[in-house]
Motif scaffolding. Structure first.
Motif, PDB file in Angstrom:
ATOM      1  N   ALA A  24       0.363  -1.003   0.358  1.00 43.22           N
ATOM      2  CA  ALA A  24      -0.078   0.189  -0.294  1.00 43.22           C
ATOM      3  C   ALA A  24       0.734   1.184  -0.003  1.00 43.22           C
ATOM      4  O   ALA A  24       2.532   1.161   0.041  1.00 43.22           O
ATOM      5  CB  ALA A  24      -1.046   0.363   0.953  1.00 43.22           C
ATOM      6  N   PHE A  25       0.548   2.321  -0.552  1.00 39.75           N
ATOM      7  CA  PHE A  25       1.190   3.825  -0.908  1.00 39.75           C
ATOM      8  C   PHE A  25       0.860   4.093   0.598  1.00 39.75           C
ATOM      9  O   PHE A  25      -0.198   4.459   1.576  1.00 39.75           O
ATOM     10  CB  PHE A  25       0.786   4.660  -1.314  1.00 39.75           C
ATOM     11  N   GLY A  26       2.311   4.869   1.265  1.00 39.04           N
ATOM     12  CA  GLY A  26       1.536   5.858   2.429  1.00 39.04           C
ATOM     13  C   GLY A  26       0.735   6.733   2.600  1.00 39.04           C
ATOM     14  O   GLY A  26       0.666   7.392   3.664  1.00 39.04           O
ATOM     15  N   GLU A  27      -0.052   7.543   1.736  1.00 38.37           N
ATOM     16  CA  GLU A  27      -0.736   8.303   0.809  1.00 38.37           C
ATOM     17  C   GLU A  27      -2.095   8.076   1.435  1.00 38.37           C
ATOM     18  O   GLU A  27      -2.817   8.678   1.716  1.00 38.37           O
ATOM     19  CB  GLU A  27      -0.551   9.024  -0.150  1.00 38.37           C
ATOM     20  N   GLN A  28      -2.266   6.348   1.743  1.00 40.14           N
ATOM     21  CA  GLN A  28      -3.391   6.047   1.852  1.00 40.14           C
ATOM     22  C   GLN A  28      -3.236   4.241   2.388  1.00 40.14           C
ATOM     23  O   GLN A  28      -3.027   2.909   1.980  1.00 40.14           O
ATOM     24  CB  GLN A  28      -3.618   5.336   0.762  1.00 40.14           C
ATOM     25  N   ALA A  86       9.035   5.908   9.022  1.00 37.46           N
ATOM     26  CA  ALA A  86       9.206   5.540   7.954  1.00 37.46           C
ATOM     27  C   ALA A  86      10.520   5.914   7.364  1.00 37.46           C
ATOM     28  O   ALA A  86      10.699   7.836   7.367  1.00 37.46           O
ATOM     29  CB  ALA A  86       8.363   6.279   7.383  1.00 37.46           C
ATOM     30  N   SER A  87      11.582   5.000   7.374  1.00 34.23           N
ATOM     31  CA  SER A  87      12.989   5.676   6.844  1.00 34.23           C
ATOM     32  C   SER A  87      13.045   5.246   5.543  1.00 34.23           C
ATOM     33  O   SER A  87      12.852   4.507   4.597  1.00 34.23           O
ATOM     34  CB  SER A  87      13.628   4.397   7.236  1.00 34.23           C
ATOM     35  N   HIS A  88      13.450   6.379   4.622  1.00 36.07           N
ATOM     36  CA  HIS A  88      14.085   6.486   3.133  1.00 36.07           C
ATOM     37  C   HIS A  88      12.536   6.508   2.264  1.00 36.07           C
ATOM     38  O   HIS A  88      12.480   5.185   1.247  1.00 36.07           O
ATOM     39  CB  HIS A  88      15.476   5.829   3.142  1.00 36.07           C
ATOM     40  N   VAL A  89      11.747   6.482   3.030  1.00 33.52           N
ATOM     41  CA  VAL A  89      10.011   7.054   2.297  1.00 33.52           C
ATOM     42  C   VAL A  89       9.762   8.147   1.482  1.00 33.52           C
ATOM     43  O   VAL A  89       9.018   8.664   1.047  1.00 33.52           O
ATOM     44  CB  VAL A  89       9.277   5.881   2.327  1.00 33.52           C
ATOM     45  N   LEU A  90       9.891   9.059   2.830  1.00 36.13           N
ATOM     46  CA  LEU A  90       9.122  10.400   2.798  1.00 36.13           C
ATOM     47  C   LEU A  90       9.376  10.673   1.276  1.00 36.13           C
ATOM     48  O   LEU A  90       8.501  11.592   0.553  1.00 36.13           O
ATOM     49  CB  LEU A  90       8.988  10.618   3.918  1.00 36.13           C
ATOM     50  N   GLU A  91      10.885  11.034   1.418  1.00 38.76           N
ATOM     51  CA  GLU A  91      10.955  11.754  -0.022  1.00 38.76           C
ATOM     52  C   GLU A  91      10.299  11.253  -0.914  1.00 38.76           C
ATOM     53  O   GLU A  91      10.708  11.798  -2.956  1.00 38.76           O
ATOM     54  CB  GLU A  91      12.776  11.704   0.055  1.00 38.76           C
ATOM     55  N   GLY A  94       6.556   8.007  16.213  1.00 41.41           N
ATOM     56  CA  GLY A  94       7.425   7.989  15.226  1.00 41.41           C
ATOM     57  C   GLY A  94       8.932   8.273  14.402  1.00 41.41           C
ATOM     58  O   GLY A  94       9.078   8.584  15.479  1.00 41.41           O
ATOM     59  N   TYR A  95       9.082   7.357  13.883  1.00 36.68           N
ATOM     60  CA  TYR A  95      10.849   7.618  13.234  1.00 36.68           C
ATOM     61  C   TYR A  95      10.442   8.501  12.129  1.00 36.68           C
ATOM     62  O   TYR A  95       9.938   7.804  10.671  1.00 36.68           O
ATOM     63  CB  TYR A  95      11.558   6.874  13.864  1.00 36.68           C
ATOM     64  N   ILE A  96      11.086   9.581  11.174  1.00 32.99           N
ATOM     65  CA  ILE A  96      11.275   9.374  10.105  1.00 32.99           C
ATOM     66  C   ILE A  96      12.643   9.560   9.747  1.00 32.99           C
ATOM     67  O   ILE A  96      13.716  10.536  10.694  1.00 32.99           O
ATOM     68  CB  ILE A  96      10.441  11.014   9.564  1.00 32.99           C
ATOM     69  N   GLU A  97      13.412   9.273   8.335  1.00 30.99           N
ATOM     70  CA  GLU A  97      14.733   9.491   7.952  1.00 30.99           C
ATOM     71  C   GLU A  97      14.248   9.556   6.143  1.00 30.99           C
ATOM     72  O   GLU A  97      14.146   8.984   5.588  1.00 30.99           O
ATOM     73  CB  GLU A  97      15.676   8.158   8.574  1.00 30.99           C
ATOM     74  N   VAL A  98      15.725  10.881   5.887  1.00 34.91           N
ATOM     75  CA  VAL A  98      15.415  10.798   4.966  1.00 34.91           C
ATOM     76  C   VAL A  98      16.509  12.045   4.239  1.00 34.91           C
ATOM     77  O   VAL A  98      17.726  12.439   5.483  1.00 34.91           O
ATOM     78  CB  VAL A  98      14.737  11.928   4.571  1.00 34.91           C
ATOM     79  N   PRO A  99      16.990  11.388   2.711  1.00 30.24           N
ATOM     80  CA  PRO A  99      18.286  12.173   2.555  1.00 30.24           C
ATOM     81  C   PRO A  99      18.505  13.651   3.244  1.00 30.24           C
ATOM     82  O   PRO A  99      17.464  14.262   2.615  1.00 30.24           O
ATOM     83  CB  PRO A  99      18.574  11.703   1.242  1.00 30.24           C
ATOM     84  N   ASP A 100      19.327  14.499   4.054  1.00 33.20           N
ATOM     85  CA  ASP A 100      19.031  16.167   4.242  1.00 33.20           C
ATOM     86  C   ASP A 100      18.498  16.188   2.129  1.00 33.20           C
ATOM     87  O   ASP A 100      19.269  16.183   1.624  1.00 33.20           O
ATOM     88  CB  ASP A 100      20.176  16.343   4.649  1.00 33.20           C
ATOM     89  N   ARG A 131      11.005  12.663  -5.110  1.00 38.64           N
ATOM     90  CA  ARG A 131      10.352  14.672  -5.264  1.00 38.64           C
ATOM     91  C   ARG A 131       9.927  15.514  -3.804  1.00 38.64           C
ATOM     92  O   ARG A 131       9.103  16.239  -4.465  1.00 38.64           O
ATOM     93  CB  ARG A 131       8.763  13.620  -5.627  1.00 38.64           C
ATOM     94  N   LEU A 132      11.166  15.064  -2.935  1.00 37.90           N
ATOM     95  CA  LEU A 132      11.846  16.091  -1.561  1.00 37.90           C
ATOM     96  C   LEU A 132      12.426  16.869  -1.035  1.00 37.90           C
ATOM     97  O   LEU A 132      13.166  15.844  -1.541  1.00 37.90           O
ATOM     98  CB  LEU A 132       9.999  15.521  -0.610  1.00 37.90           C
TER      99      LEU A 132
END
Length: 283
Positions: free
Chosen positions: A61-65, A78-83, A102-108, A121-122
């Protein structure tokens, strides 16, 4: 030591032993503490076609739904997915709907501006415990900066990231009791749903050194040893579900699909070591 600490960060999850943990975008290397996994794809370029791991209850499933009931989970990773999301408002709203913390990890954003992955996309950075998000107008935001980067710094950049990984990534913890996820989107009007290129000749490739291979092998072994295997096998995934289309909570399990009784929306599910006979779940 930073590179070693970075490899071992997946061992840390600030939750109680009985907390129920969801990981979104779990992909090929889920956190060992996650009890339920969720990923958008069985196979995708976005994780370089690495095999999806579904060694515990998993749903596509997608994070938006998200197909889960409100407040189903104590913690959401949510590790390396928000971007990857073209709709960060909805993504962040959904993970706060289904989770308490929760915990969010993304490239800076700095790293993202230089490396410009075609499926990110972000651009995201953190300032004073707030996520600052910019929607990308295209997979390359600034062609001049990218050209200068490739002219001088591209060959040594992977070594910098490997040596100082914490400086090139955002790690963000949130909790509803302290206000949830603090964020602002600098250009909400931007449409980030563009199509990126299929090939990525300029992207950083996976480190194939002996040390990197050893680290990945060690993480695989640790995940198998320290996951809550017995508990995960007993989780009733079907009773955690809520249809994102009609909000229904009654599902039928048909082979590898959870099918909403209300609108017939379907999600692929993996229930390791469970009976593959048809079963059902109701509210």
């Amino acid at each position: 030591m930073d590179s070693i600490a970075w490899s071992l960060r997946r061992l840390y999850c600030p939750v109680a032993k009985d907390a129920l943990v969801l990981e979104i975008g779990s992909g090929a290397s889920p956190y060992f503490r996650a009890n339920v996994l969720c990923d958008a794809y069985e196979e995708t370029q976005e994780r370089f076609y690495a095999q999806l791991v579904h060694d515990r209850p998993t749903i596509l499933a997608f994070g938006e739904q998200l197909p889960f009931r409100d407040r189903s989970f104590d913690f959401v990773i949510a590790s390396h997915v928000l971007e990857h999301s073209a709709d960060p408002e909805r993504f962040l709203s959904e993970i706060q709907r289904v989770g308490r913390a929760g915990y969010i990890e993304v490239p800076d954003a700095f790293m993202e501006r230089l490396t410009h992955y075609g499926f990110h996309r972000l651009e995201i950075t953190d300032v004073d415990n707030e996520l600052v998000i910019r929607k990308k107008k295209h997979y390359i935001q600034d062609e001049e900066v990218v050209s200068l980067f490739h002219h001088k710094a591209r060959p040594i950049f992977p070594k910098w990231v490997a040596q100082f990984p914490f400086h090139f990534h955002v790690r963000y913890y949130w909790n509803k009791e302290t206000g949830g996820i603090r964020y602002r989107i600098l250009n909400p009007e931007c449409d980030a749903s563009w199509q990126g290129p299929r090939a990525q000749p300029t992207e950083i490739t996976e480190n194939s050194s002996s040390m990197a291979i050893a680290k990945r092998w060690a993480l695989t072994v640790i995940r198998k040893l320290f996951s809550q295997n017995a508990r995960n096998r007993a989780i009733d995934l079907m009773n955690l579900l809520q249809c994102p289309m009609c909000q229904g909570r009654a599902f039928d399990l048909k082979a590898t699909h959870a099918i909403c009784r209300g609108c017939q929306a379907s999600h692929v599910v993996y229930l390791p070591r469970w009976s593959q006979k048809d079963s059902s779940a109701t509210a």
